[in-house]
Design an enzyme around this catalytic site. Structure first.
Site, PDB file in Angstrom:
ATOM      1  N   HIS A 463      17.026  20.004  20.874  1.00 38.27           N
ATOM      2  CA  HIS A 463      16.205  19.665  22.033  1.00 38.27           C
ATOM      3  C   HIS A 463      16.212  20.791  23.074  1.00 38.27           C
ATOM      4  O   HIS A 463      15.163  21.307  23.464  1.00 38.27           O
ATOM      5  CB  HIS A 463      16.731  18.361  22.643  1.00 38.27           C
ATOM      6  CG  HIS A 463      16.004  17.916  23.866  1.00 38.27           C
ATOM      7  ND1 HIS A 463      15.089  16.893  23.859  1.00 38.27           N
ATOM      8  CD2 HIS A 463      16.036  18.381  25.140  1.00 38.27           C
ATOM      9  CE1 HIS A 463      14.593  16.749  25.089  1.00 38.27           C
ATOM     10  NE2 HIS A 463      15.152  17.634  25.893  1.00 38.27           N
ATOM     11  N   GLU A 464      17.404  21.157  23.504  1.00 39.54           N
ATOM     12  CA  GLU A 464      17.490  22.199  24.534  1.00 39.54           C
ATOM     13  C   GLU A 464      16.969  23.532  24.007  1.00 39.54           C
ATOM     14  O   GLU A 464      16.363  24.314  24.738  1.00 39.54           O
ATOM     15  CB  GLU A 464      18.927  22.339  25.050  1.00 39.54           C
ATOM     16  CG  GLU A 464      19.470  21.084  25.731  1.00 39.54           C
ATOM     17  CD  GLU A 464      18.584  20.563  26.847  1.00 39.54           C
ATOM     18  OE1 GLU A 464      17.917  21.373  27.534  1.00 39.54           O
ATOM     19  OE2 GLU A 464      18.541  19.329  27.034  1.00 39.54           O
ATOM     20  N   HIS A 470      10.172  27.504  24.604  1.00 38.96           N
ATOM     21  CA  HIS A 470       9.028  27.447  25.518  1.00 38.96           C
ATOM     22  C   HIS A 470       9.073  28.625  26.497  1.00 38.96           C
ATOM     23  O   HIS A 470       8.058  29.199  26.866  1.00 38.96           O
ATOM     24  CB  HIS A 470       9.092  26.115  26.267  1.00 38.96           C
ATOM     25  CG  HIS A 470       7.793  25.650  26.841  1.00 38.96           C
ATOM     26  ND1 HIS A 470       7.709  24.512  27.587  1.00 38.96           N
ATOM     27  CD2 HIS A 470       6.522  26.139  26.799  1.00 38.96           C
ATOM     28  CE1 HIS A 470       6.447  24.326  27.974  1.00 38.96           C
ATOM     29  NE2 HIS A 470       5.710  25.311  27.519  1.00 38.96           N
TER      30      HIS A 470
HETATM   31 ZN   LIG Z   1      14.557  18.066  27.844  1.00 39.74          ZN
END
Ligand SMILES: [Zn+2]
Length: 671
Positions: A463-464, A470
């Site tokens: 997730h991180e 991004h």
């Molecule tokens: Zn997050």
């Protein structure tokens, strides 16, 4: 001042001392003010370049300082840093207010904005112009003098209060510890939990075992400890943080925060704080968010109710003569899960050695996007546990610097987050690549074992890491539009989509290797992990919805809050509750996401983004989970584009259509 004159200009953590921050802030703000005055008082005609672009660049230095300081204040804090944070926050608020409340400057921004159609701007420039203009309006530029003064007061108070909330919570978390000296009281706890607790005790010169309210200690305790009284004690300790009528109480802080937020919204002409916030989100209105949450609640509550009944029945089968309470849920769920799927964290952890998961995640990024990671031990770090990597594009060009900070410390907030020390942007025609940091709280290696992750921690890492991508792939001109600077209900798409790979055998097979024997995880165990994915998924679903509803309740208040915190909370969350309330406990007083973390009127974003990520991943599922063309499209249309366009447009360009809620319901086993 901080000297950034080093290769890639990484932050010189080895040279920074706590005492440097305050003068650095004062100098950076003063320098920025001089620049600001020049932009505002220029005598030539206002243009995109001399006003909008100049304003954008003006704060780059200060912004970087803020990013460094506030991350250190979260990841490696002490009383002195907290004190500095309390002192510089109002200075920063005052400075940013001086920008948006500067009438001469606003007039110039407005001049450029009025001509926006005829300036020949490219889409990113146009977005910067629109965002800048809106930032002025949304920050009080149109207010009269008296209202402007009021606005300043409100934002300054809010900055102080939200910091205070976070501090109280950290202090409350650290204030409690459970020191057990009789091994009988550890019944049920797996060895890894006991070992960590013994180390924790040793570190504090205590005998026996020490348990704390930090996630790696608290969560396994609630899951495994046979001693029901101790589970209850831990549960209560955790859930009365900030709710104990002591000097760290957060109730009055909450009351003031929500009242000031309402006041701010009203000043700017909005009915509620949620109306103000949501204008700048994909969801747009509180009505839409509430309808979204209610719809999902309808879809998921029956499943949650069924799961509750099943766990209750199972507890009775194991001899429980009582109605299960909140401190029993994780415990009996774990036992039932174990019986149904014969899968436990203890069984799977030896297969998820941190180093192996790390390289598995880097390899995944390599497969999808062709990028590579190279450890760099020359970059200065703020704690010896922090590691750094250089990230390269397929053809070898430098893409980003990545920091990873894996383990809990007393000086570190709980949870997991990604942050930047430098955001991608263009400077004088040159592409400045980002410096990205992942901060996690994984189980520490012990004297006998390396760091072994639970399956959930593997997902957290993915997730991180998705947030990091991004930022790493950002290919924008302006910092304020780069990387993760997107609408809050879009920002979790890049992170959550990565978690989908944790459900793919092809990937798990490469990562899950026993740390001692070197054997791959047995096929059956892998199947069981995946089959058990939706175990009690309805319950987890409504839990997220209840947090979202709690958040919306605080931020759709139309009048000043006079009721007790507990009352608002109860009203908001009652429909999602399956357990009776516990007197003396509060969820809100520990809800840092919305009271200190920027998720105010935004918690629904997690579910919103799940809709997006399930829908987006369904394209990978259709075309192949390592399909380079799909990955390229995701990178080109979403990951590299930051906030340079409306997120729905970016999404449609990747997906070919608007997102549908169906893939999420199917994935969650609700359809
Ligand atoms: Zn997050």
């Amino acid at each position: 001042m901080i000297d950034f004159d080093t290769p890639y200009q990484p932050v010189p953590f080895d040279k920074i001392e706590t005492g440097h921050y305050q003068p650095a802030f004062e100098a950076a703000i003063s320098e920025a003010r001089t620049g600001l005055a020049k932009i505002a008082e220029a005598s030539d005609k206002a243009t995109f370049q001399n006003t909008i672009e100049a304003l954008e660049v003006l704060n780059y230095k200060l912004k970087r300082l803020e990013q460094v300081f506030f991350n250190i204040n979260s990841a490696e804090t002490n009383k002195e840093l907290q004190q500095i944070a309390q002192e510089v926050s109002p200075l920063l608020t005052a400075y940013y207010n001086d920008i948006t409340l500067n009438e001469t400057l606003y007039a110039r921004v407005n001049d450029v904005y009025k001509e926006r159609g005829s300036l020949g701007l490219n889409p990113e420039q146009r977005k910067l112009l629109e965002d800048t203009y809106k930032a002025f309006v949304r920050n009080g530029a149109n207010l009269d003098a008296e209202a402007k003064t009021e606005y300043r007061k409100v934002t300054t108070e809010l900055a102080k209060l939200t910091l205070k909330f976070e501090e109280n919570l950290l202090d409350e978390t650290n204030a409690y510890q459970l020191n057990l000296t009789d091994e009988k009281e550890l019944a049920g706890l797996p060895d890894f939990v006991k070992e960590a607790a013994a180390m924790e005790a040793k570190a504090k010169n205590l005998s026996g075992w020490l348990f704390t309210l930090k996630a790696p200690s608290y969560l396994p305790f609630m899951k495994f400890a046979d001693n029901r009284n101790l589970r209850e004690e831990m549960y209560r300790a955790y859930n009365k943080r900030g709710f104990q009528q002591n000097e760290r109480d957060n109730q009055e802080i909450i009351r003031q925060i929500v009242n000031y937020r309402l006041k701010l919204a009203n000043l700017l002409g909005y009915k509620t704080f949620a109306d103000y916030v949501l204008e700048e989100r994909m969801a747009k209105t509180p009505e839409k968010v509430n309808a979204f949450l209610e719809d999902l609640l309808k879809e998921s509550k029956p499943a949650a109710r069924k799961e509750y009944d099943e766990v209750q029945a199972y507890a009775r089968k194991l001899g429980a003569s009582f109605t299960i309470q909140r401190w029993d849920w994780a415990y009996y769920s774990e036992k039932l899960k174990n019986e149904k799927f014969s899968i436990t964290d203890e069984m799977t952890k030896p297969y998820f050695r941190l180093e192996r998961v790390e390289s598995g995640i880097f390899d995944l990024a390599g497969k999808l996007y062709g990028i590579s990671f190279e450890a760099d031990t020359t970059v200065p770090v703020y704690n010896k546990d922090v590691k750094t990597f250089r990230v390269f594009n397929e053809e070898g060009s430098f893409l980003a610097l990545l920091y990873v900070d894996y383990f809990p410390r007393e000086s570190k907030q709980g949870g997991a987050w990604m942050t930047n020390y430098l955001e991608q942007h263009q400077a004088e025609g040159k592409d400045v690549r980002p410096h990205v940091s992942l901060v996690l709280n994984f189980t520490k290696p012990t004297e006998t074992k390396p760091s072994l992750l639970t399956y959930d921690e593997v997902r957290t890492f993915l997730h991180e890491f998705g947030h990091a991508l991004h930022s790493i792939f950002s290919n924008c001109t302006y910092m304020s539009l780069a990387g993760t600077n997107v609408y809050r209900d879009f920002v979790e798409l890049p992170s959550q989509i990565m978690e989908n790979w944790a459900e793919q055998k092809e990937w798990l097979n490469q990562v899950a290797v026993h740390y001692e024997t070197g054997e791959k995880m047995p096929e059956e165990m892998l199947d069981n992990i995946l089959r058990s994915r939706n175990f009690n998924g309805g319950f987890a679903f409504i839990r997220q919805l209840s947090f979202g509803l709690n958040d919306m309740a605080w931020h759709t208040l139309r009048d000043s809050l006079n009721k007790p915190v507990a009352e608002i909370e109860m009203e908001a969350m009652a429909r999602t509750e399956l357990f009776p309330p516990v007197a003396g406990c509060s969820f809100s007083t520990g809800f840092a996401h919305i009271f200190s973390g920027g998720y105010a009127a935004g918690y629904y974003s997690y579910k919103w983004a799940e809709v997006l990520d399930a829908d987006a991943f369904s394209l990978f599922a259709e075309r192949g989970i390592f399909d380079k063309a799909t990955a390229k499209s995701f990178r080109d249309n979403i990951l590299s584009r930051g906030g340079t366009e409306d997120p729905m447009e970016l999404y449609k360009r990747f997906r070919g259509q608007e997102p549908s809620v169906e893939p999420l319901l199917v994935r969650s086993g609700l359809k």
